[in-house]
Design an enzyme around this catalytic site. Structure first.
Site, PDB file in Angstrom:
ATOM      1  N   SER A 164      58.048  12.703  54.782  1.00 46.11           N
ATOM      2  CA  SER A 164      57.210  12.515  53.606  1.00 46.11           C
ATOM      3  C   SER A 164      55.935  11.758  53.978  1.00 46.11           C
ATOM      4  O   SER A 164      55.120  12.263  54.754  1.00 46.11           O
ATOM      5  CB  SER A 164      58.008  11.820  52.506  1.00 46.11           C
ATOM      6  OG  SER A 164      57.329  11.885  51.272  1.00 46.11           O
ATOM      7  N   ASP A 195      58.954  17.485  55.943  1.00 46.18           N
ATOM      8  CA  ASP A 195      58.475  17.603  54.563  1.00 46.18           C
ATOM      9  C   ASP A 195      57.302  16.664  54.304  1.00 46.18           C
ATOM     10  O   ASP A 195      57.314  15.845  53.386  1.00 46.18           O
ATOM     11  CB  ASP A 195      59.614  17.332  53.575  1.00 46.18           C
ATOM     12  CG  ASP A 195      59.692  18.394  52.478  1.00 46.18           C
ATOM     13  OD1 ASP A 195      58.999  19.417  52.594  1.00 46.18           O
ATOM     14  OD2 ASP A 195      60.448  18.191  51.521  1.00 46.18           O
ATOM     15  N   HIS A 220      63.535  17.587  48.831  1.00 45.03           N
ATOM     16  CA  HIS A 220      62.840  16.584  49.641  1.00 45.03           C
ATOM     17  C   HIS A 220      63.782  15.516  50.179  1.00 45.03           C
ATOM     18  O   HIS A 220      63.632  15.050  51.310  1.00 45.03           O
ATOM     19  CB  HIS A 220      61.751  15.952  48.783  1.00 45.03           C
ATOM     20  CG  HIS A 220      60.716  15.185  49.542  1.00 45.03           C
ATOM     21  ND1 HIS A 220      59.985  15.731  50.576  1.00 45.03           N
ATOM     22  CD2 HIS A 220      60.271  13.899  49.410  1.00 45.03           C
ATOM     23  CE1 HIS A 220      59.135  14.825  51.050  1.00 45.03           C
ATOM     24  NE2 HIS A 220      59.294  13.702  50.362  1.00 45.03           N
TER      25      HIS A 220
END
Length: 393
Positions: free
Chosen positions: A223, A246, A301
Site C-alpha cells: 500500500s 497493491d 487489499h
C-alpha cells in the site's frame, strides 16, 4: 513482553526449511531513530511471539478506523494475546550469508502486522527488516527521548496524522521521508561497527555483520509501503529490485516513475486499484527495464496483511479484511511470486520456480499483466488501506 507459550496463532508459519526468529531493533534515541522488526533464519524453534506488543497500537488503530477510543480497548482484549509463529529473540542461524529485504508497511499499519510475509521469506533464508515509519503514517509508534528514558521504559508515542487538505502534497512529503527511513535502515544494518540496540534485548546484533549478503538487497512494501518501494528504488541504488504489494500510487510524483532502472514487480489485489492507479503504474513500464504486474483473483487489499488471518468470516467480510479467495491461498500466491522474482533479480540459487513459468502454472488464480487494463477494475478506492471505515463514535 515479546514471547508467549500459551496463546494460539492463526497467522501461518513459514513454508521454507529454516526455523524463524524475530526481534526488534531501535538504533538510537528520539524519533529520528531507526525502528525495525527483524525476521531471520533461527538456530532453534522456541515459543511464539506476541503479535501486537503494546495496547497503544490498538488505540492508534481505533483512531485510524475513525472509531471511539474505547474500540482500542476492545481490540486489545480480542487480539492482545495473539501470537505469530516466530521464535522471539532467538539466535540467528550463522554460517551463511542471507539476502536482505527492507519492508515498508502501509498507512495505519506498523512493523508487526506483516509477519505472514516476514515469517515465510525468513523461512527460505532471507533476513527481513520491517521498518516502523516515523512520518505519522503508522497507527502508532514510539521512541525514547534519551538513555534515561529508555532505561526507565518511558516511551514517547507518536500517532497517525490525518490530512484534510492538500493530501497529495503531504503524502508525497511522507513517502520521501519513508524512503529515507528505508535507506537509514540499510545504513544501520550494513554498518561496519556493532549496532547498539537501545531496547536492550538479548539478540546479538553483531551476528548480522557477517550474515547479510550486501550484494543481494531488495525493498518490498504494501500500500503506502508499495509507493515507498518505488520512491526507494529511485532514491537508493543499493536496492537491486523491488516488490510493490497493491501499491497506493497517490503519494508519488509521476516524474520519478521513469527515472530508476532496477526491476520492479507489482502484485495487486483484484479489488483495490482504480484506473488512475493502473495508468500510473504502467508509466513505469519503460522499454528495456524489467517490470512485471499481476493481480490475485478474488483478493482484497488486506489480504497482504496479518489482519486477514485474525478474524472470522463475518468480521473479515464486514471490514474487507478477507476476499473471495482463501486468505492462506492468497498470501502463498503473493509470497511465492515474490520469491520467484527475488531469485531472478538477486541472483539466488534457491530452486524457486522461474517467474514466468510460475505465473502460467497459477493462471487460474491470477489476472496476468496482459489482461490488466484500465476498465476492469473498481472505479474508486475505499480508502488508502482498503478497510471499510465504520463510524462507531
Amino acid at each position: 513482553m515479546g514471547a508467549s507459550i500459551t496463546s494460539q496463532t492463526k497467522i501461518p508459519k513459514g513454508n521454507g526449511p529454516y526455523p524463524v526468529g524475530c526481534t526488534d531493533l531501535m538504533s538510537t534515541y528520539t524519533k529520528k531513530s531507526t525502528f525495525l522488526r527483524l525476521y531471520y533464519p533461527s538456530q532453534d524453534d522456541r515459543a511464539d511471539t506476541i503479535w501486537i506488543p503494546n495496547k497503544e497500537y490498538f488505540f492508534g488503530l481505533s483512531k485510524f478506523l475513525g472509531t471511539h477510543w474505547i474500540i482500542g480497548n476492545i481490540l486489545n482484549f480480542l487480539f492482545g494475546s495473539m501470537t505469530t509463529p516466530a521464535s522471539w529473540d532467538s539466535p540467528l542461524r550463522t554460517g551463511e550469508k542471507y539476502p536482505l529485504i527492507v519492508f515498508s508497511h502501509g498507512l495505519g499499519a506498523f512493523r508487526t502486522i506483516y509477519s505472514a510475509i516476514g515469517n515465510d521469506l525468513a523461512s527460505y533464508g532471507f533476513i527481513v527488516a520491517t521498518v516502523e515509519h516515523r512520518d505519522e503514517s503508522a497507527s502508532a509508534t514510539y521512541y525514547f527521548d534519551d538513555q534515561s528514558a529508555a532505561e526507565a521504559g518511558n516511551k514517547s508515542w507518536l500517532y497517525l496524522k490525518t490530512f484534510q487538505q492538500e493530501e497529495e502534497a503531504m503524502r508525497n512529503k511522507q513517502v520521501r521521508q519513508r524512503s529515507e527511513e528505508c535507506s537509514r535502515a540499510l545504513d544501520v544494518l550494513l554498518s561496519g561497527t556493532p549496532v547498539k540496540n537501545v531496547l536492550d534485548l538479548k539478540f546479538d546484533m553483531q551476528q548480522l555483520q557477517d550474515s547479510i549478503d550486501r550484494s543481494k538487497i531488495a525493498v518490498m512494501g504494501h500500500s503506502f509501503g508499495g509507493a515507498t518501494v518505488i520512491q526507494a528504488l529511485h532514491d537508493d541504488r543499493r536496492f537491486r529490485c523491488g516488490v510493490a504489494l497493491d501499491a497506493w500510487m497517490l503519494p508519488l510524483d509521476e516524474r520519478i516513475l521513469t527515472k530508476f532502472s532496477q526491476p520492479l514487480f507489482f502484485i495487486n489485489s483484484e479489488r483495490f486499484q482504480n484506473q488512475d492507479s493502473i495508468l500510473k503504474m504502467k508509466k513505469s513500464f519503460v522499454p528495456g527495464r524489467e517490470r512485471k504486474m499481476i493481480a490475485i483473483r478474488g483478493s482484497v487489499h488486506q489480504n497482504f496483511a496479518d489482519f486477514t488471518f485474525a478474524t472470522g468470516k463475518v468480521i473479515g467480510y464486514l471490514f474487507t479484511l478477507k476476499g473471495k479467495i482463501d486468505s492462506y491461498v492468497a498470501i502463498n500466491l503473493s509470497n511465492n511470486a515474490s520469491l520467484a522474482f527475488l531469485q531472478k533479480h538477486l541472483g539466488l540459487q534457491k530452486g524457486f520456480d522461474d517467474l514466468d513459468c510460475w505465473i502460467e502454472k497459477n493462471c487460474n488464480y491470477l489476472i496476468q499483466e496482459r489482461d490488466i487494463n484500465t476498465t476492469n477494475h473498481h472505479s474508486s478506492l475505499q480508502n488508502s488501506t482498503g478497510i471499510k471505515k465504520q463510524n462507531l463514535d
